[in-house]
Motif scaffolding. Sequence first.
Motif, PDB file in Angstrom:
ATOM      1  N   THR A  25      -4.430  -7.196  -4.916  1.00  0.00           N
ATOM      2  CA  THR A  25      -3.794  -6.247  -5.831  1.00  0.00           C
ATOM      3  C   THR A  25      -4.846  -5.412  -6.564  1.00  0.00           C
ATOM      4  N   LEU A  28      -5.741  -2.735  -4.319  1.00  0.00           N
ATOM      5  CA  LEU A  28      -4.619  -1.785  -4.246  1.00  0.00           C
ATOM      6  C   LEU A  28      -4.640  -0.830  -5.431  1.00  0.00           C
ATOM      7  N   GLU A  33      -7.450   0.343   0.810  1.00  0.00           N
ATOM      8  CA  GLU A  33      -6.619  -0.369   1.772  1.00  0.00           C
ATOM      9  C   GLU A  33      -6.870  -1.864   1.570  1.00  0.00           C
ATOM     10  N   VAL A  34      -5.817  -2.653   1.624  1.00  0.00           N
ATOM     11  CA  VAL A  34      -5.973  -4.096   1.451  1.00  0.00           C
ATOM     12  C   VAL A  34      -5.065  -4.836   2.428  1.00  0.00           C
ATOM     13  N   SER A  35      -5.416  -6.063   2.712  1.00  0.00           N
ATOM     14  CA  SER A  35      -4.500  -6.919   3.476  1.00  0.00           C
ATOM     15  C   SER A  35      -4.639  -8.349   2.985  1.00  0.00           C
ATOM     16  N   TRP A  36      -3.584  -9.086   3.101  1.00  0.00           N
ATOM     17  CA  TRP A  36      -3.511 -10.491   2.660  1.00  0.00           C
ATOM     18  C   TRP A  36      -2.745 -11.243   3.725  1.00  0.00           C
ATOM     19  N   LEU A  37      -3.375 -12.218   4.319  1.00  0.00           N
ATOM     20  CA  LEU A  37      -2.708 -12.975   5.383  1.00  0.00           C
ATOM     21  C   LEU A  37      -2.859 -14.467   5.121  1.00  0.00           C
ATOM     22  N   PRO A  38      -1.757 -15.161   4.901  1.00  0.00           N
ATOM     23  CA  PRO A  38      -1.844 -16.606   4.622  1.00  0.00           C
ATOM     24  C   PRO A  38      -1.877 -17.408   5.910  1.00  0.00           C
ATOM     25  N   TYR A  40       0.045 -20.224   7.640  1.00  0.00           N
ATOM     26  CA  TYR A  40       1.391 -20.719   7.372  1.00  0.00           C
ATOM     27  C   TYR A  40       1.692 -21.855   8.327  1.00  0.00           C
ATOM     28  N   LYS A 154      -0.188  -7.077 -13.908  1.00  0.00           N
ATOM     29  CA  LYS A 154       0.786  -6.733 -12.872  1.00  0.00           C
ATOM     30  C   LYS A 154       1.320  -7.955 -12.113  1.00  0.00           C
TER      31      LYS A 154
ATOM     32  N   GLU B   3       6.048   4.461  -5.379  1.00  0.00           N
ATOM     33  CA  GLU B   3       4.858   3.667  -5.676  1.00  0.00           C
ATOM     34  C   GLU B   3       4.404   2.897  -4.435  1.00  0.00           C
ATOM     35  N   ARG B   4       3.078   2.784  -4.297  1.00  0.00           N
ATOM     36  CA  ARG B   4       2.515   1.983  -3.215  1.00  0.00           C
ATOM     37  C   ARG B   4       2.451   0.538  -3.713  1.00  0.00           C
ATOM     38  N   ILE B   5       3.184  -0.340  -3.077  1.00  0.00           N
ATOM     39  CA  ILE B   5       3.215  -1.724  -3.554  1.00  0.00           C
ATOM     40  C   ILE B   5       2.751  -2.675  -2.465  1.00  0.00           C
ATOM     41  N   LEU B   6       2.353  -3.862  -2.934  1.00  0.00           N
ATOM     42  CA  LEU B   6       1.887  -4.879  -2.002  1.00  0.00           C
ATOM     43  C   LEU B   6       3.090  -5.730  -1.610  1.00  0.00           C
ATOM     44  N   LYS B   8       4.982  -8.381   1.545  1.00  0.00           N
ATOM     45  CA  LYS B   8       4.923  -9.142   2.776  1.00  0.00           C
ATOM     46  C   LYS B   8       5.738  -8.415   3.852  1.00  0.00           C
ATOM     47  N   LEU B 172       2.044 -12.387  12.599  1.00  0.00           N
ATOM     48  CA  LEU B 172       0.984 -11.779  11.796  1.00  0.00           C
ATOM     49  C   LEU B 172       1.571 -10.685  10.895  1.00  0.00           C
ATOM     50  N   GLN B 175       4.049 -12.140   8.207  1.00  0.00           N
ATOM     51  CA  GLN B 175       3.502 -12.958   7.132  1.00  0.00           C
ATOM     52  C   GLN B 175       2.512 -12.217   6.242  1.00  0.00           C
ATOM     53  N   MET B 176       1.887 -11.154   6.752  1.00  0.00           N
ATOM     54  CA  MET B 176       0.823 -10.513   5.962  1.00  0.00           C
ATOM     55  C   MET B 176       1.401  -9.606   4.874  1.00  0.00           C
ATOM     56  N   MET B 177       0.596  -9.401   3.836  1.00  0.00           N
ATOM     57  CA  MET B 177       0.936  -8.405   2.826  1.00  0.00           C
ATOM     58  C   MET B 177       0.017  -7.213   3.000  1.00  0.00           C
ATOM     59  N   GLU B 178       0.594  -6.031   2.859  1.00  0.00           N
ATOM     60  CA  GLU B 178      -0.165  -4.786   2.905  1.00  0.00           C
ATOM     61  C   GLU B 178       0.470  -3.825   1.921  1.00  0.00           C
ATOM     62  N   PRO B 179      -0.280  -2.802   1.508  1.00  0.00           N
ATOM     63  CA  PRO B 179       0.342  -1.792   0.645  1.00  0.00           C
ATOM     64  C   PRO B 179       1.399  -1.045   1.452  1.00  0.00           C
TER      65      PRO B 179
END
Lengths: 179, 355
Positions: A25, A28, A33-38, A40, A154, B3-6, B8, B172, B175-179
């Motif tokens: 975040t 962001l 650019e960001v990515s989050w991958l758990p 699972y 946030k 808005e650009r949000i994060l 899943k 993939l 499960q991933m989070m991106e903006p």
Amino acid sequence: MGDLNSILAGFGGQGILFMGKVIATAGLLEGKEVSWLPSYGPEMRGGTANCSVCISSGDICSPLVTSPNVLIAMNLPSFTKFIDTVVPGGTVIVDSTLISKKVERNDVNVCYIPASALAEQSGLKGLANIILIGKLLELTGFCEYLSIKKTIEKVVPPKKQHLIQKNMEAIDIGYNYKG
Amino acid sequence: MEERILMKGNEALAEAAIQAGCIRFFGYPITPQTEVAAYMSKRLPKIGGTYLQAESEVAAVNMLQGAGAAGARAMTSSSSPGISLKTEGISYMAGADIPGLIINVQRGGPGLGGIQPSQADYWQATKAPGHGDLHIIVFAPSSVQEMVDLVENAFDLSDEYRIPAMILADGLLGQMMEPVTIKKSEGGKKLPEKKWAAKGHGHKRAHNIINSLYLKAADLERVINERFERYKELEVKHTRCERYMTDDADVVVVAYGATGRIAKAAVKAAREQGVKAGLFRPITLWPFPKQDLKDIAKSAKAFLTVEMSMGQMVDDVKLAIDCKRPVDFFGHTGGIVPTPQEVLDKILKLAGGER
């Protein structure tokens, strides 16, 4: 710093995934650019929970990090699993309350911080993960200090607003820790 | 500007469906798509929609069939083993010209397989999504944002052509989070009326009959021929792809979905080393963007298909280019995600003339 390709790892319940969300975040909010991958699946129950978090000024092609430039380890199995994957010159942050083993490589920058003990002593039980983010910020400057404050505001849910201050304290403890 | 949000992937997809006017959802939990259903269960009751957890995947797809027949914009979602169960209903929908959206957040197979990301349902989605002479429209997003954008597109095309559509994602992406930016439609999207739908009309018109049973062979052949005219039009008008540095490329990597973005990293790295690599990423898997690939084959020397399967798309690539260039394959299966480095190594080998 340049692009962040991190692996955050520990037990389920330590707030590993939340730690990743905070870092992502922050990126962001800085317009990156960001990515989050758990990870699972069943390994999360009792074993290692980990997530890959990337921050980049360009497109993120592979959200699955296999050669991290940052590793934050909160238990021994995770430490053992990922320590050899860190790229030379990378940063390794170890919660030394939970991991007594030392890094045997000499081509990475290692920081031992007793985050869990610091959290306990400061009345911030459960916020060792946030203390580690503070340390990461100080070591790498992956975002601006002010961005972390905005991020905490946030990501802390509306019902838990009283925790914003505690989270910020935790950031500062990590940021200012000199081991 | 939204808005650009994060978010899943699974949740963003669900929200995008709601914004596209889909407020009827029928699901059944299975890793790694359960968040789609969980999100819908929280949101839909608050906006007057229907969230229904069925007793099985078969029941859920038949509810989709019913809702679609009544003219509702509706969706179901599952992951690989669950999609196998849904194939009966998908075939019935195709046979009765009922639109609807099916989400497959793929995991490893066959059987219960595993729960990690996979692309091993390509054949199922593009060749045999059910029994009989049929196709469905298949979209393969490669980012959370693209998944969001394609949802509305899939619904609209499905309605326009009265053909079921599928988003073929994987664990993939789910499960991933991106903006992500999700276009909000105030008060819900206005959808065109479906005059063919079977819903109450107070005896003011003749009955609309929705059915997939035709006992006279000549009748069945006629409706299938008519349906194939629509397939043909889709093939001409609605293929989509991304071309990245293909104009002067010697080695063109063909990859879709999550693998597409990994291949892109490899292509970039190859270019940095002076190797002329390019990426062709099909966004529609059916209809497959044959013509675009054929055009590239005029100048490219070799193709490399990269997939999270044993190479299910390879034949489609060969057919698209009339086997005029060699088509090699690299991939992992069972839930292993290829790394950019592995793909790069393969590109370098091919560029060096090794096969």
